[in-house]
Design an enzyme around this catalytic site. Structure first.
Site, PDB file in Angstrom:
ATOM      1  CG  ASP A 144      -1.554   1.049   1.316  1.00  0.00           C
ATOM      2  OD1 ASP A 144      -2.520   1.358   0.240  1.00  0.00           O
ATOM      3  OD2 ASP A 144      -1.939   1.537   2.673  1.00  0.00           O
ATOM      4  CG  LEU A 173       8.535 -17.856  -0.894  1.00  0.00           C
ATOM      5  CD1 LEU A 173       7.974 -17.662   0.457  1.00  0.00           C
ATOM      6  CD2 LEU A 173       9.163 -16.537  -1.378  1.00  0.00           C
ATOM      7  CG  HIS A 203       0.815   0.919  -9.058  1.00  0.00           C
ATOM      8  ND1 HIS A 203       0.286   0.692  -8.115  1.00  0.00           N
ATOM      9  CD2 HIS A 203      -0.199   1.794  -9.585  1.00  0.00           C
ATOM     10  CE1 HIS A 203      -0.741   1.377  -7.451  1.00  0.00           C
ATOM     11  NE2 HIS A 203      -1.214   2.087  -8.835  1.00  0.00           N
TER      12      HIS A 203
HETATM   13  C1  IPE Z   1      -5.425  -2.624  -0.219  1.00  0.00           C
HETATM   14  O1  IPE Z   1      -4.884  -1.321  -0.427  1.00  0.00           O
HETATM   15  C2  IPE Z   1      -5.288  -3.420  -1.383  1.00  0.00           C
HETATM   16  C3  IPE Z   1      -4.083  -3.830  -1.890  1.00  0.00           C
HETATM   17  C4  IPE Z   1      -3.061  -3.717  -1.406  1.00  0.00           C
HETATM   18  C5  IPE Z   1      -4.321  -4.728  -3.189  1.00  0.00           C
HETATM   19  P1  IPE Z   1      -5.969  -0.154  -0.908  1.00  0.00           P
HETATM   20  O2  IPE Z   1      -5.255   1.191  -0.924  1.00  0.00           O
HETATM   21  O3  IPE Z   1      -6.500  -0.642  -2.069  1.00  0.00           O
HETATM   22  O4  IPE Z   1      -7.050  -0.289   0.230  1.00  0.00           O
HETATM   23  P2  IPE Z   1      -7.711   0.975   1.014  1.00  0.00           P
HETATM   24  O5  IPE Z   1      -8.412   1.784   0.123  1.00  0.00           O
HETATM   25  O6  IPE Z   1      -6.702   1.846   1.531  1.00  0.00           O
HETATM   26  O7  IPE Z   1      -8.430   0.377   2.086  1.00  0.00           O
HETATM   27  C1  IPE Z   2      -0.423  -0.313  -4.200  1.00  0.00           C
HETATM   28  O1  IPE Z   2      -0.725   0.851  -3.365  1.00  0.00           O
HETATM   29  C2  IPE Z   2      -1.741  -1.326  -3.687  1.00  0.00           C
HETATM   30  C3  IPE Z   2      -2.368  -1.733  -5.106  1.00  0.00           C
HETATM   31  C4  IPE Z   2      -3.726  -1.840  -5.416  1.00  0.00           C
HETATM   32  C5  IPE Z   2      -1.470  -2.288  -6.068  1.00  0.00           C
HETATM   33  P1  IPE Z   2      -1.852   1.838  -3.516  1.00  0.00           P
HETATM   34  O2  IPE Z   2      -2.151   1.851  -5.079  1.00  0.00           O
HETATM   35  O3  IPE Z   2      -2.899   1.313  -2.764  1.00  0.00           O
HETATM   36  O4  IPE Z   2      -1.249   2.999  -3.217  1.00  0.00           O
HETATM   37  P2  IPE Z   2      -1.880   4.458  -2.394  1.00  0.00           P
HETATM   38  O5  IPE Z   2      -2.168   3.716  -1.138  1.00  0.00           O
HETATM   39  O6  IPE Z   2      -3.069   4.821  -3.036  1.00  0.00           O
HETATM   40  O7  IPE Z   2      -0.896   5.569  -2.359  1.00  0.00           O
HETATM   41 MG    MG Z   3      -3.747   2.264  -0.828  1.00  0.00          MG
END
Ligand code: IPE
Ligand code: IPE
Ligand code: MG
Length: 175
Positions: free
Chosen positions: A3, A114, A20
């Site tokens: 995230d 793994l 990403h």
């Molecule tokens: C959770 O992160 C989803 C993934 C890492 C795939 P998000 O950024 O999408 O979740 P919220 O919106 O903060 O809950």
């Molecule tokens: C990557 O981080 C999670 C995926 C869904 C790949 P985010 O896309 O949630 O990035 P933030 O949290 O919006 O910065």
């Molecule tokens: Mg996020």
């Protein structure tokens, strides 16, 4: 739980998608460390059932990253003894990705260093609904019955959760 990648990209005066792309390098580092540390299971929350609400360009970028990464690294993954296991609802995913994921699961089935659980179109609530549907003809449902019908059936419960974005929430992951 990867995230904060989007924000990371924007904070560097680039795009969310740049975040990403760079996030994938970090995933590679985490996989390498997991192998070195002999960690048996690593579950990567890659795309959630809620992530479909994101703009099309971001969704497409994420799926292209996955596509290209598989193509580029399949041989390496097999050689490293990594076993790939997909968790999540496959139905809504792009067809070619589902096909190549099936192939990669098949080719890595007997590997045993793994196990990487790739959570793709995954959400715990959808996982539970999916299990309920499969159990609808059983009168007395046991915990074992329930567990056997989860996407996570072959995976032990997690020992540690790492969320990189700075906030503390589960976002529908591995309830
Ligand atoms: C959770 O992160 C989803 C993934 C890492 C795939 P998000 O950024 O999408 O979740 P919220 O919106 O903060 O809950
Ligand atoms: C990557 O981080 C999670 C995926 C869904 C790949 P985010 O896309 O949630 O990035 P933030 O949290 O919006 O910065
Ligand atoms: Mg996020």
């Amino acid at each position: 739980l990867m995230d904060g990648n989007g924000r990371w990209g924007l904070n560097r005066r680039k795009s969310r998608n740049y975040g990403h792309l760079k996030g994938l390098n970090t995933v590679e580092k985490v996989i390498k460390s997991s192998l070195d540390q002999k960690i048996p299971y690593l579950t990567l929350y890659t795309f959630s059932t809620e992530n479909w609400k994101r703009p099309d360009n971001e969704i497409n970028f994420l799926f292209n990253l996955i596509r290209e990464h598989i193509k580029k690294n399949l041989k390496k993954i097999i050689k490293q003894g990594i076993k790939i296991n997909i968790i999540g609802k496959r139905k809504k995913l792009p067809f070619d990705i589902v096909q190549s994921l099936k192939l990669i699961e098949k080719k890595t089935k007997k590997n045993n260093t793994l196990t990487i659980n790739l959570a793709l179109n995954y959400g715990s609530k959808e996982e539970i609904i999916n299990a309920i549907k499969k159990l609808k003809n059983i009168k007395t449902i046991t915990i074992k019955d329930f567990e056997r019908n989860l996407y996570t059936k072959n995976i032990p419960d997690p020992d540690i959760l790492i969320r990189t974005g700075g906030t503390k929430r589960l976002s529908n992951f591995l309830l």
